[in-house]
Design a protein around this motif. Structure first.
Motif, PDB file in Angstrom:
ATOM      1  N   ARG A 246       0.827  -1.211   0.000  1.00 39.38           N
ATOM      2  CA  ARG A 246       0.000   0.000   0.000  1.00 39.38           C
ATOM      3  C   ARG A 246       0.857   1.255   0.000  1.00 39.38           C
ATOM      4  O   ARG A 246       0.561   2.229  -0.719  1.00 39.38           O
ATOM      5  N   LEU A 249       2.315   1.690  -3.531  1.00 43.11           N
ATOM      6  CA  LEU A 249       1.320   2.176  -4.488  1.00 43.11           C
ATOM      7  C   LEU A 249       0.995   3.639  -4.234  1.00 43.11           C
ATOM      8  O   LEU A 249       0.765   4.415  -5.179  1.00 43.11           O
ATOM      9  N   ASN A 254       6.034   2.120  -9.677  1.00 46.50           N
ATOM     10  CA  ASN A 254       5.975   0.663  -9.681  1.00 46.50           C
ATOM     11  C   ASN A 254       6.641   0.107  -8.431  1.00 46.50           C
ATOM     12  O   ASN A 254       7.562   0.713  -7.868  1.00 46.50           O
ATOM     13  N   PHE A 276      -5.513  -9.790  -1.784  1.00 41.33           N
ATOM     14  CA  PHE A 276      -6.495  -9.382  -2.787  1.00 41.33           C
ATOM     15  C   PHE A 276      -7.877  -9.920  -2.422  1.00 41.33           C
ATOM     16  O   PHE A 276      -8.883  -9.205  -2.494  1.00 41.33           O
ATOM     17  N   PRO A 282      -5.990  -3.375  -3.370  1.00 45.33           N
ATOM     18  CA  PRO A 282      -6.697  -3.311  -4.643  1.00 45.33           C
ATOM     19  C   PRO A 282      -6.089  -4.321  -5.608  1.00 45.33           C
ATOM     20  O   PRO A 282      -4.894  -4.637  -5.534  1.00 45.33           O
ATOM     21  N   VAL A 284      -4.439  -4.786  -8.197  1.00 50.87           N
ATOM     22  CA  VAL A 284      -3.546  -4.201  -9.205  1.00 50.87           C
ATOM     23  C   VAL A 284      -2.891  -5.319 -10.003  1.00 50.87           C
ATOM     24  O   VAL A 284      -2.882  -6.489  -9.591  1.00 50.87           O
ATOM     25  N   ASP A 285      -2.337  -4.954 -11.151  1.00 58.47           N
ATOM     26  CA  ASP A 285      -1.664  -5.938 -11.989  1.00 58.47           C
ATOM     27  C   ASP A 285      -0.369  -6.406 -11.333  1.00 58.47           C
ATOM     28  O   ASP A 285       0.439  -5.591 -10.864  1.00 58.47           O
ATOM     29  N   ASN A 316      -5.536 -11.096 -12.319  1.00 62.37           N
ATOM     30  CA  ASN A 316      -4.607  -9.957 -12.324  1.00 62.37           C
ATOM     31  C   ASN A 316      -3.141 -10.384 -12.251  1.00 62.37           C
ATOM     32  O   ASN A 316      -2.247  -9.537 -12.119  1.00 62.37           O
ATOM     33  N   GLY A 335       1.878   1.926 -10.486  1.00 61.76           N
ATOM     34  CA  GLY A 335       0.698   1.173 -10.092  1.00 61.76           C
ATOM     35  C   GLY A 335       0.767  -0.313 -10.326  1.00 61.76           C
ATOM     36  O   GLY A 335      -0.251  -1.001 -10.197  1.00 61.76           O
ATOM     37  N   ALA A 336       1.928  -0.851 -10.663  1.00 61.27           N
ATOM     38  CA  ALA A 336       2.060  -2.281 -10.937  1.00 61.27           C
ATOM     39  C   ALA A 336       3.070  -2.900  -9.969  1.00 61.27           C
ATOM     40  O   ALA A 336       3.967  -2.227  -9.454  1.00 61.27           O
TER      41      ALA A 336
END
Length: 529
Positions: A246, A249, A254, A276, A282, A284-285, A316, A335-336
């Motif tokens: 967290r 992100l 990344n 998850f 979240p 995320v990928d 994901n 964000g990955a």
């Protein structure tokens, strides 16, 4: 057969004064065998040992016993085979399955790394070098593997038998018990126990470590002998990981996780999946950018049950295979989560991800395993401001974090508890597979618990010990050690790289060109230029 081969002698050809390169040669009346045959990792001085000849004739080795599949315990098997070894390699079924992928991958890495080095060498007018071994060599070595069950004796040589015990480190890991007939005056066999890498307990994918009591001789790993780790259960571990993810992100960039392909990657994927599912993160990928880790994950899927379905199948989770697919990840602005090998950042795809992200203040690097001295991972862990990757200088502006709850190694207290459960040794204890401080910490702790100082030894590289007596006694060396003890711990290559980085920073910080010229003149004068 020479006089030495008729005796019972143990020689420490690796993991002596360092954590990597595990390789112990046992000369018995029936012939010579190895316990492990691992690749040296860490500083360039230590890694250069991989390119030298073995300090024994590979054709003289009758058999190999492997504690587990990690490359620092198995990674020189292809070289051993290429240079004349023709005996069996005994290992657990899990280790055999893992090596089916890991050894060819290691050969591929040797070839690609040397190819990159030779391109630079041609530009610099230096001679080309050969890889330690090739993928083809590794595939030939696989033919020597012989799977063995836990808790069952197998004959290794006439009068020598072995048994594998759960070590709790990774899938297939084992402590190796050996019995050598004819070593005692009363006809009793001599019993040896090689701990391998001892796990911390409470792992998701296998049972805790166990082993027999009171061997005559014990060879003990000490990786984390100088470190205490707070015990956490799986839920607490997942909470700690969730907090790190967290925070990463929230920085907007990344999250790079250099992860060992075996066990660490699968544990992280399992815990991320739980987070998850609970909505703690979240969705995320997540990019698994390691063909080896992907293949190893398949091995885990075949060997494990009782986890409530396949924890590695998620919408994901993206398994990246080709180099082109890996390079596309460079376009991700943030964000990955990217997991890539190697875990110490000294090879593999993680290096180009670091090259693309370390200079970004919004990026995060999360280290989740042991970082050997001299590796890029250790330098990042130590907080260096600049590093060199593929010959280029990269500023470290990313946030670098460490999470020490995924270790596959027992800490100081865990190792001492494992030793206590063996209820002592008959003749001697050898402390290996640890940096000098870690070995000394375990030695002092054992002495404080009443151990006889004469029973404990901290062998040096290529040191030989005669096991015929009631206490460990040095045996004549067949050759001088390949590295002096001080050279194992120190490395001029790292000092050279750090000097170049420091000089570059000093030149950038100088107020004007005249000051830069004076600085360069002093440097040139100090080396006689």
């Amino acid at each position: 057969m020479n006089a030495r081969s008729r005796s019972l002698t143990l020689t420490f050809h690796g993991a002596a004064g360092t954590v990597t390169g595990s390789c112990f040669r046992l000369d018995t009346p029936a012939g010579a065998l190895l316990v492990d045959c691992g690749l040296f990792q860490g500083t360039k001085t230590v890694r250069e040992l991989n390119y030298r000849d073995f300090p024994f004739a590979p054709a003289d080795i009758a058999a190999v016993l492997l504690t587990h599949a990690h490359i620092d315990h198995s990674g020189l098997l292809p070289k051993l085979t290429r240079q004349g070894f023709r005996g069996p390699v005994h290992a657990t079924a899990g280790t055999v399955d893992l090596l089916t992928y890991m050894l060819p991958d290691s050969g591929y890495i040797q070839e690609t790394e040397v190819d990159r080095l030779n391109r630079r060498n041609r530009q610099r007018g230096r001679p080309a070098v050969e890889p330690i071994y090739t993928r083809e060599d590794a595939e030939r070595a696989l033919r020597r593997l012989r799977p063995a069950a836990y808790d069952r004796w197998i004959e290794v040589l006439p009068g020598v038998r072995a048994r594998f015990w759960q070590a709790g480190h990774i899938l297939g890991s084992a402590s190796v018990e050996l019995e050598v007939a004819g070593g005692e005056g009363d006809g009793r066999p001599v019993r040896l126990l090689f701990s391998g890498d001892v796990g911390p307990g409470g792992k998701v994918f296998h049972e805790d470590a166990e082993a027999p009591e009171r061997p005559d001789w014990l060879v003990l790993e000490t990786t984390y002998g100088d470190r205490r780790r707070e015990e956490v259960d799986p839920e607490e571990r997942q909470a700690l990981l969730g907090a790190e993810v967290r925070a990463a992100l929230a920085r907007g960039g990344n999250l790079l996780i250099p992860a060992f392909a075996v066990e660490r990657t699968q544990e992280l994927l399992y815990d991320l999946g739980r987070l998850f599912d609970r909505g703690a993160l979240p969705a995320v990928d997540v990019f698994l950018d390691s063909p080896l880790a992907d293949a190893v994950t398949g091995v885990f899927e075949r060997h494990l049950d009782g986890l409530g379905g396949n924890p590695f199948a998620r919408p994901n989770l993206h398994r990246v295979q080709s180099v082109a697919e890996s390079q596309k990840l460079n376009t991700l602005a943030g964000g990955a989560i990217i997991l890539a090998a190697s875990g110490m950042c000294d090879a593999g795809r993680i290096r180009h991800h670091l090259k693309n992200n370390l200079w970004r203040p919004e990026a995060t690097v999360l280290l989740v395993g042991y970082q050997a001295p001299g590796t890029l991972g250790r330098m990042l862990e130590q907080g260096v401001p600049r590093v060199r990757i593929h010959g280029e200088e990269i500023a470290v502006r990313a946030t670098v974090r460490s999470l020490d709850v995924y270790s596959g190694h027992a800490d100081r207290d865990g190792l001492l508890a494992w030793v206590a459960a063996r209820k002592g040794v008959g003749r001697g204890l050898f402390l290996v597979h640890g940096e000098p401080g870690a070995r000394e910490a375990i030695r002092q702790a054992l002495l404080a618990r009443g151990w006889d100082e004469g029973l404990i030894r901290t062998p040096e590289l290529d040191e030989a010990v005669d096991l015929a007596g009631a206490r460990p006694v040095a045996a004549p060396r067949a050759a001088p050690p390949r590295l002096a003890p001080e050279a194992v711990a120190a490395d001029w290559h790292n000092a050279y790289a750090e000097t170049l980085l420091a000089l570059g920073q000093a030149l950038r910080d100088a107020p004007d060109d005249a000051a830069r010229a004076r600085l360069l003149a002093r440097v040139r004068g100090s080396v006689g230029v």
